[in-house]
Design an enzyme around this catalytic site. Structure first.
Site, PDB file in Angstrom:
ATOM      1  N   LYS A  12       8.134   0.217  -4.017  1.00  0.00           N
ATOM      2  CA  LYS A  12       7.502  -0.989  -3.514  1.00  0.00           C
ATOM      3  C   LYS A  12       8.207  -2.212  -4.096  1.00  0.00           C
ATOM      4  O   LYS A  12       8.675  -2.189  -5.243  1.00  0.00           O
ATOM      5  CB  LYS A  12       6.024  -0.963  -3.921  1.00  0.00           C
ATOM      6  CG  LYS A  12       5.176  -2.111  -3.416  1.00  0.00           C
ATOM      7  CD  LYS A  12       3.725  -1.894  -3.847  1.00  0.00           C
ATOM      8  CE  LYS A  12       2.816  -3.017  -3.384  1.00  0.00           C
ATOM      9  NZ  LYS A  12       1.413  -2.759  -3.735  1.00  0.00           N
TER      10      LYS A  12
ATOM     11  N   SER B  33      -1.494  -3.127  -0.189  1.00  0.00           N
ATOM     12  CA  SER B  33      -0.251  -3.876  -0.134  1.00  0.00           C
ATOM     13  C   SER B  33       1.001  -3.007  -0.155  1.00  0.00           C
ATOM     14  O   SER B  33       2.111  -3.520  -0.016  1.00  0.00           O
ATOM     15  CB  SER B  33      -0.207  -4.865  -1.298  1.00  0.00           C
ATOM     16  OG  SER B  33      -0.267  -4.197  -2.541  1.00  0.00           O
TER      17      SER B  33
ATOM     18  N   GLY C 203      -6.848  -3.173  -5.243  1.00  0.00           N
ATOM     19  CA  GLY C 203      -8.118  -2.981  -4.551  1.00  0.00           C
ATOM     20  C   GLY C 203      -7.984  -1.989  -3.414  1.00  0.00           C
ATOM     21  O   GLY C 203      -8.634  -2.125  -2.377  1.00  0.00           O
ATOM     22  N   GLY C 204      -7.110  -0.992  -3.616  1.00  0.00           N
ATOM     23  CA  GLY C 204      -6.857  -0.009  -2.566  1.00  0.00           C
ATOM     24  C   GLY C 204      -5.437  -0.058  -2.044  1.00  0.00           C
ATOM     25  O   GLY C 204      -5.116   0.557  -1.023  1.00  0.00           O
ATOM     26  N   SER C 205      -4.541  -0.756  -2.739  1.00  0.00           N
ATOM     27  CA  SER C 205      -3.207  -1.041  -2.211  1.00  0.00           C
ATOM     28  C   SER C 205      -2.281   0.167  -2.127  1.00  0.00           C
ATOM     29  O   SER C 205      -1.257   0.115  -1.439  1.00  0.00           O
ATOM     30  CB  SER C 205      -2.534  -2.128  -3.056  1.00  0.00           C
ATOM     31  OG  SER C 205      -3.210  -3.352  -2.902  1.00  0.00           O
TER      32      SER C 205
END
Length: 622
Positions: A140, A215, A237-239
């Site tokens: 990433k 993300s 938060g869940g990326s």
């Protein structure tokens, strides 16, 4: 009085618009940097294509398909045993990654040093080859690689290449892995869409009208189409979990500090109550386990002594003992889509038939936890740090609503919070939480989440609303879990909330927890319109629990038909946009979340493996 309030609101709004106009005047630096960054990517991808061609010339008859279909564990073994050449594997993934990028726009940079690394690996003795010897991996965007930007999708971060590799990248290389590309993200990483003004929108390869999630959206898209076999993401938060769910791959949010976060760029530093972590994405559970075995080596603790020296516990992951598994179909805050609820029901049935115990579980104080502890913790500074990073930048549509909200004067935020609590209460509470804490003392209080009682005006407003909002079927409101205790009682601190959650877990003698994942993939642009839907994911960043995502089914025509009757628990704008964003998803993957207590990644992976095996056996022909 109403006229006075209207005039005040108009004046404050005018001030906000003037401020926005001044900011647009300062955007020149961003406009100068972005075309250069786009040109740099274009050249980097040409270099990537050139390397693929050079490697192809060495093996002109190479068929990449059998290589791309190999699971990671088998591919790593074949490379160590020299049944496959390093060149053939790297060439296969270079070519496939380029194809995927042409379709969905998922790459931001090519790591050209991978060619030199390949040559260095060829000189190693067999005894020196690491667990990931010769494996091409994707990273990433925020993971620092020497000589390359870590942009976070922000123009201010461009043309500031990393001076050294981050710790995780160093450990990967020590284990023989070959980082070869960096992947796309949303601007600031605070969105579960995947778009930024520098590199554009990443699409979901399974449905080009849908987002790949965020993300770590570039990772999810690339892995879904076999352009990578192992990738690294981050999760606030869940990326990690949302892109894995949306794209039908596997992802693991680790416990904070189990893996080093040194050398990972971020738009917001200093937050304490919401833990951002690094974690892998892959195409099966065994790949995630192999990745953790490699990362949890002595190198990790030596390079970053703040990481506890806890090696991968094979005996936990390999155990066959039956599990006590808690589960819930709804968190009581966001009504699950029909496919989300069905995925949990299906998985529970398979686990029960396999001899495991499944026990109903309910989330305590979810509304307070998500709105106050999570959202309030994320924006404890009132968004000042985030806005500073965006000075002079072009704001992407995926975060424009959030940025406009943060830029409003505090007085106007307060006014809107008061107005909206009667018509759109969750939106009103959002304006309240993003005001920030104001002083260092209140920041410390917020980080411990020790708050004073709400004002009497709030109580009067709640009394006017009645015990339950009209038409609301939200479980947490029906039992007055939040709205009656909230004005009267001293609010739970984060530590107290964690303890209460764990005490409930322990009272049921649970090993692990099964929960819905946010599904199906949303249409592009809709994540920003339904931010509360991330409650299923953000809760575990707040609690700092390890969580994995496993795809278990796909959206059926019946799911789609039932979605037409979706109302949500609040019937507000977020609920309506959830319904619209999830439309048109027949055939898209649906996942579940597998959750363990902190530091129990191996037990989390154990449940993931169990779920994955049962689902695949069910699908296999007799």
């Amino acid at each position: 009085m109403l006229l006075l309030l209207a005039l005040l609101g108009a004046a404050l709004l005018g001030a906000a618009l003037l401020g926005a106009a001044l900011l647009s005047w300062k955007r020149a630096p961003a406009r100068n940097k972005i075309p250069r960054a786009q040109k740099h990517r274009e050249m980097a991808l040409k270099q990537m294509e050139a390397l693929a061609q050079r490697l192809r010339q060495q093996e002109p008859d190479l068929d990449p398909k059998p290589i791309l279909e190999l699971p990671l564990v088998q591919l790593a073994q074949k490379l160590r045993d020299e049944e496959l050449s390093l060149e053939s594997v790297l060439c296969s993934y270079l070519e496939q990654a380029l194809k995927v990028h042409q379709e969905v726009n998922c790459l931001t940079d090519f790591l050209g040093e991978c060619e030199e690394q390949l040559q260095a690996l060829k000189k190693l003795k067999k005894s020196e080859r690491g667990l990931l010897y010769g494996i091409p991996i994707s990273l990433k965007d925020p993971f620092d690689c020497m000589g390359h930007d870590s942009t976070c999708g922000i123009a201010q971060f461009l043309e500031k290449p990393a001076t050294k590799d981050g710790v995780i990248v160093k450990v990967f290389k020590a284990q023989g892995a070959i980082p070869f590309v960096k992947t796309n993200i949303p601007q600031t990483l605070l969105s579960w869409d995947c778009s930024n003004p520098i590199y554009g929108q990443t699409l979901n390869p399974l449905n080009l009208k849908k987002t790949s999630g965020g993300s770590s959206g570039g990772e999810g898209a690339l892995l879904a189409e076999r352009g990578s076999i192992l990738g690294m993401g981050t999760d606030t938060g869940g990326s990690i979990r949302i892109p894995a769910s949306f794209c039908g791959v596997y992802g693991l949010r680790t416990t904070g500090y189990r893996l080093s976060y040194s050398g990972v760029a971020t738009a917001i530093k200093g937050k304490k109550s919401v833990t951002t972590v690094a974690g892998p994405l892959a195409r099966d559970v065994e790949s995630l386990a192999l990745c953790l075995r490699a990362l949890l080596s002595e190198d990790m603790h030596w390079l970053d002594p703040t990481v506890p020296p806890i090696p991968f516990r094979e005996e936990v992951y390999s155990s066959n003992r039956p599990l006590r598994i808690g589960y819930y179909e709804s968190d009581g805050y966001t009504q699950p889509s029909p496919s989300m609820a069905r995925a949990v029901q299906l998985t529970c049935r398979l686990l029960q038939d396999a001899g495991h115990q499944v026990i109903p579980f309910s989330i305590p104080h979810i509304e307070y936890a998500f709105e106050h502890l999570y959202t309030g913790g994320l924006f404890a500074d009132g968004g000042a740090t985030l806005l500073q990073k965006l000075e002079g930048d072009i704001v992407d549509p995926s975060i424009k609503g959030l940025v406009n909200q943060l830029r409003l004067p505090d007085l106007l935020k307060c006014f809107l919070a008061w107005i909206l609590k009667y018509t759109d209460p969750r939106a009103g509470q959002s304006f309240e939480e993003v005001r920030g804490v104001g002083t260092p003392k209140r920041l410390w209080e917020q980080q411990a989440a020790v708050e004073v009682m709400r004002a009497w005006e709030d109580l009067k407003g709640l009394l006017e609303l009645g015990q339950q909002r009209p038409g609301c079927t939200c479980p947490c409101l029906a039992n007055n879990d939040y709205w009656w205790s909230y004005p009267f009682q001293p609010l739970l601190s984060l530590q107290e909330y964690q303890q209460e959650f764990i005490a409930k877990w322990r009272s049921l003698d649970l090993d692990v927890l099964l929960a819905p994942s946010l599904d199906p993939a949303f249409c592009i642009g809709y994540p920003a319109l339904a931010p509360e839907s991330a409650s299923y994911m953000g809760l575990y960043n707040l609690l700092n629990f390890p969580v994995g995502v496993v795809p278990v089914t796909t959206v059926t025509l019946q799911d789609e038909e039932e979605l037409a009757f979706y109302k949500g628990y609040y019937g507000d704008s977020s609920d309506k946009n959830f319904k619209e964003g999830a439309r048109g998803s027949v055939g898209l993957p649906v996942a579940v979340q597998c959750i363990a207590l902190p530091w129990e990644e191996e037990l989390c992976l154990r449940l993931m493996k169990e779920v994955d095996t049962l689902v695949k056996n069910q699908k296999a022909p007799n």
